[in-house]
Design a protein around this motif. Sequence first.
Motif, PDB file in Angstrom:
ATOM      1  N   GLY A 105     -11.535 -13.594  45.037  1.00  0.00           N
ATOM      2  CA  GLY A 105     -10.876 -12.759  44.053  1.00  0.00           C
ATOM      3  C   GLY A 105     -10.847 -11.278  44.360  1.00  0.00           C
ATOM      4  N   ASP A 132      -6.929 -16.265  51.023  1.00  0.00           N
ATOM      5  CA  ASP A 132      -6.429 -16.618  49.706  1.00  0.00           C
ATOM      6  C   ASP A 132      -4.908 -16.549  49.691  1.00  0.00           C
ATOM      7  N   SER A 134      -2.289 -16.730  47.104  1.00  0.00           N
ATOM      8  CA  SER A 134      -2.234 -16.708  45.643  1.00  0.00           C
ATOM      9  C   SER A 134      -0.853 -17.029  45.078  1.00  0.00           C
TER      10      SER A 134
END
Length: 149
Positions: A105, A132, A134
């Motif tokens: 995150g 990541d 997203s």
Amino acid sequence: MGRRRHPILPLLVALTLAAGCGNSADNGTAPPRGAAALKGDPALARTPRRAGEILLRGDASPRTHGPIALDGRYLVRFEQYAPEDPRLDFRTQTAFVADLERQAGVPAVRLFRTARASGQRTVTAHGRFLVDVSFGDFPYVLRLTPVRE
């Protein structure tokens, strides 16, 4: 009088556990085999891996890969594809968004934020990272190739 177990209960428990277990050891990095390797895969996925390369694949986002160890400069390339529509114009679709993160995150290195079928950039990274992805509405491939100086 002792309690008597039903003989089918252990079998049901074992089957339930086995149904939920998959081989996640490749973390999405293993290339497809057989006919799946030829049908619909973009060139970036079909090209054999060179020493030190990292190949990541996903069918949808969001998805986090890793952790992976990086040490140096890397050419990072992505390709997204639509197996049901090979001529899809990705410029009219949701942007493909991918980052390197040291912890979940928290982006550390921005990789891509673009509505295109493919792209590339060179990054320098040292340490362990999560990759990541997203955003992106289609299957994708990411390939990190060490840059030799």
